[in-house]
Design a protein around this motif. Structure first.
Motif, PDB file in Angstrom:
ATOM      1  N   ASP A 121      -1.355  37.422   1.506  1.00  0.00           N
ATOM      2  CA  ASP A 121      -2.180  36.298   1.941  1.00  0.00           C
ATOM      3  C   ASP A 121      -2.021  36.039   3.431  1.00  0.00           C
ATOM      4  OD1 ASP A 121      -4.096  34.361   1.254  1.00  0.00           O
ATOM      5  OD2 ASP A 121      -2.585  32.794   1.071  1.00  0.00           O
ATOM      6  N   PHE A 122      -0.887  36.471   3.983  1.00  0.00           N
ATOM      7  CA  PHE A 122      -0.595  36.304   5.409  1.00  0.00           C
ATOM      8  C   PHE A 122      -1.081  37.502   6.219  1.00  0.00           C
ATOM      9  CE2 PHE A 122       2.149  34.911   8.986  1.00  0.00           C
ATOM     10  CZ  PHE A 122       1.983  33.537   8.877  1.00  0.00           C
ATOM     11  N   GLY A 123      -1.701  38.481   5.532  1.00  0.00           N
ATOM     12  CA  GLY A 123      -2.219  39.662   6.220  1.00  0.00           C
ATOM     13  C   GLY A 123      -1.210  40.766   6.426  1.00  0.00           C
ATOM     14  N   ILE A 124      -0.098  40.726   5.694  1.00  0.00           N
ATOM     15  CA  ILE A 124       0.967  41.723   5.842  1.00  0.00           C
ATOM     16  C   ILE A 124       1.060  42.589   4.596  1.00  0.00           C
ATOM     17  CG2 ILE A 124       3.468  42.065   6.071  1.00  0.00           C
ATOM     18  CD1 ILE A 124       3.576  39.387   7.573  1.00  0.00           C
ATOM     19  N   VAL A 125       1.172  43.903   4.769  1.00  0.00           N
ATOM     20  CA  VAL A 125       1.560  44.787   3.673  1.00  0.00           C
ATOM     21  C   VAL A 125       2.928  45.371   4.033  1.00  0.00           C
ATOM     22  CG1 VAL A 125      -0.766  45.332   2.864  1.00  0.00           C
ATOM     23  CG2 VAL A 125       0.258  46.736   4.652  1.00  0.00           C
ATOM     24  N   GLU A 151       2.645  46.879   8.031  1.00  0.00           N
ATOM     25  CA  GLU A 151       1.566  46.707   8.992  1.00  0.00           C
ATOM     26  C   GLU A 151       0.783  45.435   8.683  1.00  0.00           C
ATOM     27  OE1 GLU A 151      -1.472  49.704   8.632  1.00  0.00           O
ATOM     28  OE2 GLU A 151      -1.226  49.844   6.463  1.00  0.00           O
ATOM     29  N   TYR A 152      -0.023  45.034   9.633  1.00  0.00           N
ATOM     30  CA  TYR A 152      -0.984  43.962   9.399  1.00  0.00           C
ATOM     31  C   TYR A 152      -2.253  44.610   8.851  1.00  0.00           C
ATOM     32  CZ  TYR A 152       2.002  40.831  12.094  1.00  0.00           C
ATOM     33  OH  TYR A 152       3.065  40.076  12.540  1.00  0.00           O
ATOM     34  N   ASN A 153      -2.566  44.270   7.617  1.00  0.00           N
ATOM     35  CA  ASN A 153      -3.732  44.882   6.985  1.00  0.00           C
ATOM     36  C   ASN A 153      -4.147  44.008   5.800  1.00  0.00           C
ATOM     37  OD1 ASN A 153      -5.622  46.554   5.623  1.00  0.00           O
ATOM     38  ND2 ASN A 153      -4.595  48.404   6.366  1.00  0.00           N
ATOM     39  N   SER A 154      -5.352  43.485   5.845  1.00  0.00           N
ATOM     40  CA  SER A 154      -5.823  42.596   4.789  1.00  0.00           C
ATOM     41  C   SER A 154      -6.801  43.280   3.834  1.00  0.00           C
ATOM     42  CB  SER A 154      -6.501  41.358   5.408  1.00  0.00           C
ATOM     43  OG  SER A 154      -5.574  40.598   6.158  1.00  0.00           O
ATOM     44  N   ALA A 158      -5.218  48.595   1.061  1.00  0.00           N
ATOM     45  CA  ALA A 158      -3.829  48.539   1.518  1.00  0.00           C
ATOM     46  C   ALA A 158      -2.980  47.692   0.575  1.00  0.00           C
ATOM     47  CB  ALA A 158      -3.766  47.986   2.933  1.00  0.00           C
ATOM     48  N   ARG A 159      -3.537  46.575   0.135  1.00  0.00           N
ATOM     49  CA  ARG A 159      -2.804  45.715  -0.799  1.00  0.00           C
ATOM     50  C   ARG A 159      -2.582  46.418  -2.130  1.00  0.00           C
ATOM     51  NH1 ARG A 159      -6.415  40.316   0.653  1.00  0.00           N
ATOM     52  NH2 ARG A 159      -5.148  39.603   2.429  1.00  0.00           N
ATOM     53  N   GLY A 160      -3.618  47.123  -2.602  1.00  0.00           N
ATOM     54  CA  GLY A 160      -3.491  47.852  -3.863  1.00  0.00           C
ATOM     55  C   GLY A 160      -2.437  48.938  -3.794  1.00  0.00           C
ATOM     56  N   ILE A 161      -2.399  49.664  -2.685  1.00  0.00           N
ATOM     57  CA  ILE A 161      -1.397  50.718  -2.501  1.00  0.00           C
ATOM     58  C   ILE A 161       0.006  50.131  -2.447  1.00  0.00           C
ATOM     59  CG2 ILE A 161      -0.514  52.422  -0.843  1.00  0.00           C
ATOM     60  CD1 ILE A 161      -3.419  53.144  -0.211  1.00  0.00           C
ATOM     61  N   ASP A 162       0.140  48.971  -1.807  1.00  0.00           N
ATOM     62  CA  ASP A 162       1.433  48.292  -1.725  1.00  0.00           C
ATOM     63  C   ASP A 162       2.004  48.047  -3.123  1.00  0.00           C
ATOM     64  OD1 ASP A 162       3.073  47.578   0.412  1.00  0.00           O
ATOM     65  OD2 ASP A 162       2.497  45.470   0.378  1.00  0.00           O
ATOM     66  N   ILE A 163       1.169  47.494  -4.003  1.00  0.00           N
ATOM     67  CA  ILE A 163       1.624  47.192  -5.362  1.00  0.00           C
ATOM     68  C   ILE A 163       1.787  48.470  -6.177  1.00  0.00           C
ATOM     69  CG2 ILE A 163       1.009  46.004  -7.507  1.00  0.00           C
ATOM     70  CD1 ILE A 163      -0.346  43.877  -5.800  1.00  0.00           C
ATOM     71  N   HIS A 164       0.921  49.437  -5.944  1.00  0.00           N
ATOM     72  CA  HIS A 164       1.042  50.723  -6.637  1.00  0.00           C
ATOM     73  C   HIS A 164       2.391  51.374  -6.359  1.00  0.00           C
ATOM     74  CE1 HIS A 164       0.521  54.888  -7.736  1.00  0.00           C
ATOM     75  NE2 HIS A 164       0.636  55.245  -6.474  1.00  0.00           N
ATOM     76  N   LEU A 165       2.858  51.292  -5.125  1.00  0.00           N
ATOM     77  CA  LEU A 165       4.147  51.880  -4.773  1.00  0.00           C
ATOM     78  C   LEU A 165       5.275  51.258  -5.584  1.00  0.00           C
ATOM     79  CD1 LEU A 165       3.815  52.164  -0.891  1.00  0.00           C
ATOM     80  CD2 LEU A 165       3.946  54.044  -2.521  1.00  0.00           C
ATOM     81  N   LEU A 166       5.214  49.940  -5.779  1.00  0.00           N
ATOM     82  CA  LEU A 166       6.236  49.270  -6.580  1.00  0.00           C
ATOM     83  C   LEU A 166       6.129  49.700  -8.038  1.00  0.00           C
ATOM     84  CD1 LEU A 166       8.519  47.295  -6.968  1.00  0.00           C
ATOM     85  CD2 LEU A 166       6.846  45.441  -7.105  1.00  0.00           C
ATOM     86  N   HIS A 167       4.905  49.801  -8.538  1.00  0.00           N
ATOM     87  CA  HIS A 167       4.713  50.241  -9.923  1.00  0.00           C
ATOM     88  C   HIS A 167       5.279  51.646 -10.124  1.00  0.00           C
ATOM     89  CE1 HIS A 167       1.788  50.681 -13.582  1.00  0.00           C
ATOM     90  NE2 HIS A 167       3.031  50.462 -13.944  1.00  0.00           N
ATOM     91  N   ARG A 168       5.019  52.507  -9.165  1.00  0.00           N
ATOM     92  CA  ARG A 168       5.523  53.878  -9.246  1.00  0.00           C
ATOM     93  C   ARG A 168       7.050  53.902  -9.244  1.00  0.00           C
ATOM     94  NH1 ARG A 168       3.965  58.346  -4.730  1.00  0.00           N
ATOM     95  NH2 ARG A 168       5.447  57.099  -3.539  1.00  0.00           N
ATOM     96  N   THR A 169       7.656  53.046  -8.432  1.00  0.00           N
ATOM     97  CA  THR A 169       9.118  52.952  -8.392  1.00  0.00           C
ATOM     98  C   THR A 169       9.672  52.480  -9.726  1.00  0.00           C
ATOM     99  OG1 THR A 169       9.203  52.514  -6.016  1.00  0.00           O
ATOM    100  CG2 THR A 169      11.068  51.753  -7.318  1.00  0.00           C
TER     101      THR A 169
END
Length: 220
Positions: A121-125, A151-154, A158-169
Motif C-alpha cells: 500500500d506504501f508502494g514498496i515490494v 524496489e518502489y513498484n505499485s 510486482a505485488r503478485g510476484i512478491d507474494i508468490h515468492l513467499l508461497h514458493r518458500t
C-alpha cells in the motif's frame, strides 16, 4: 568483525557498536557490506552497489512509515558500500514456523500478510519475501529484513510476484504446513489491503501457472 552470513549480493558482519560509531547503550550492530562483482566494469559496479545500498536504506526506513517493523539504520557508508544497522534479537521465522501450534502459526502468518499489505500500500515490494528474512522478537513483533532486492513498484505484477515468492518458500521449506500458513498470509493480506487485495491474489495464481519464475537478479 565476525562474518555471520555470506550471500550472493552482500556479506553480514556483527560488530560492537562503540567500535563502529560511538559509545551507547546499544551493544551490537549488524554491518551489511555489498559485494563487488568482478565480472562487471569497475565504474558500473560501483554505481550499482552505491545505488542499491542507498535504495535499501531508504526502503528499510520507509517501511517503518508504512507500519512494518524493520531494523534502525545507523549509518550508510557509501565509500565501503555498507549499511550499519540495528541487530534485531529474536528467532528467524524459518526456524520456528513448523514448531508452532496451529493457532500460533496462523496468527504469525496473518501478521506477515498484513505487513506485506502495508508495504504494498506504501508502494514498496520487498523482492525477497522468505521466512529467512523475517525475525520474531521476544516481544512478538515480526521484523522484515534484507530489502536488497526491493524496489518502489505499485504494479499488480510486482505485488503478485512478491507474494508468490513467499508461497514458493513455504512450499519448498515448510511443505507440511505450507497450505495452512499461506492461507493465513492471504487472510491477513486481504484484511489489511481490502478490495485491492483481490486483484493481487489473482495475479499470484497467474504467476504460478506460468511455470518457472525468473528471479529478479537473473533477469536481463
Amino acid at each position: 568483525m565476525p562474518l555471520i552470513k555470506k550471500g550472493a549480493e552482500a556479506n553480514l558482519f556483527l560488530e560492537k557498536f562503540p567500535e563502529r560509531m560511538y559509545p551507547a547503550d546499544v551493544d551490537k550492530v549488524l554491518v551489511k557490506e555489498r559485494i563487488s562483482k568482478k565480472y562487471r566494469d569497475k565504474e558500473l559496479d560501483r554505481k550499482l552497489r552505491d545505488s542499491r545500498t542507498s535504495l535499501e536504506a531508504k526502503l528499510i526506513s520507509e517501511a517503518k512509515k508504512a507500519g512494518v517493523p524493520t531494523p534502525i539504520i545507523y549509518q550508510v557508508d557509501r565509500d565501503k558500500m555498507c549499511l550499519v544497522m540495528e541487530y534485531v534479537e529474536g528467532k528467524v521465522v524459518k526456524e520456528i514456523l513448523e514448531g508452532l501450534d496451529s493457532p500460533s502459526r496462523k496468527d504469525l502468518c496473518k501478521t506477515i500478510g498484513k505487513q506485506i499489505a502495508r508495504l504494498h500500500d506504501f508502494g514498496i515490494v520487498h523482492g525477497d519475501l522468505t521466512t529467512s528474512n523475517m525475525i520474531k522478537t521476544l516481544g512478538g513483533s515480526i521484523y522484515f529484513i534484507d530489502f536488497g532486492l526491493g524496489e518502489y513498484n505499485s504494479s499488480t505484477e510486482a505485488r503478485g510476484i512478491d507474494i508468490h515468492l513467499l508461497h514458493r518458500t513455504l512450499k519448498s521449506s515448510h511443505f507440511q504446513v505450507a497450505n495452512e500458513a499461506f492461507q493465513a498470509v492471504v487472510n491477513g493480506y486481504k484484511e489489511e489491503f481490502r478490495k485491492k487485495a483481490d486483484e493481487v491474489i489473482r495475479r499470484v495464481k497467474e504467476v504460478e501457472s506460468r511455470g518457472r519464475y525468473i528471479a529478479k537478479e537473473e533477469r536481463k
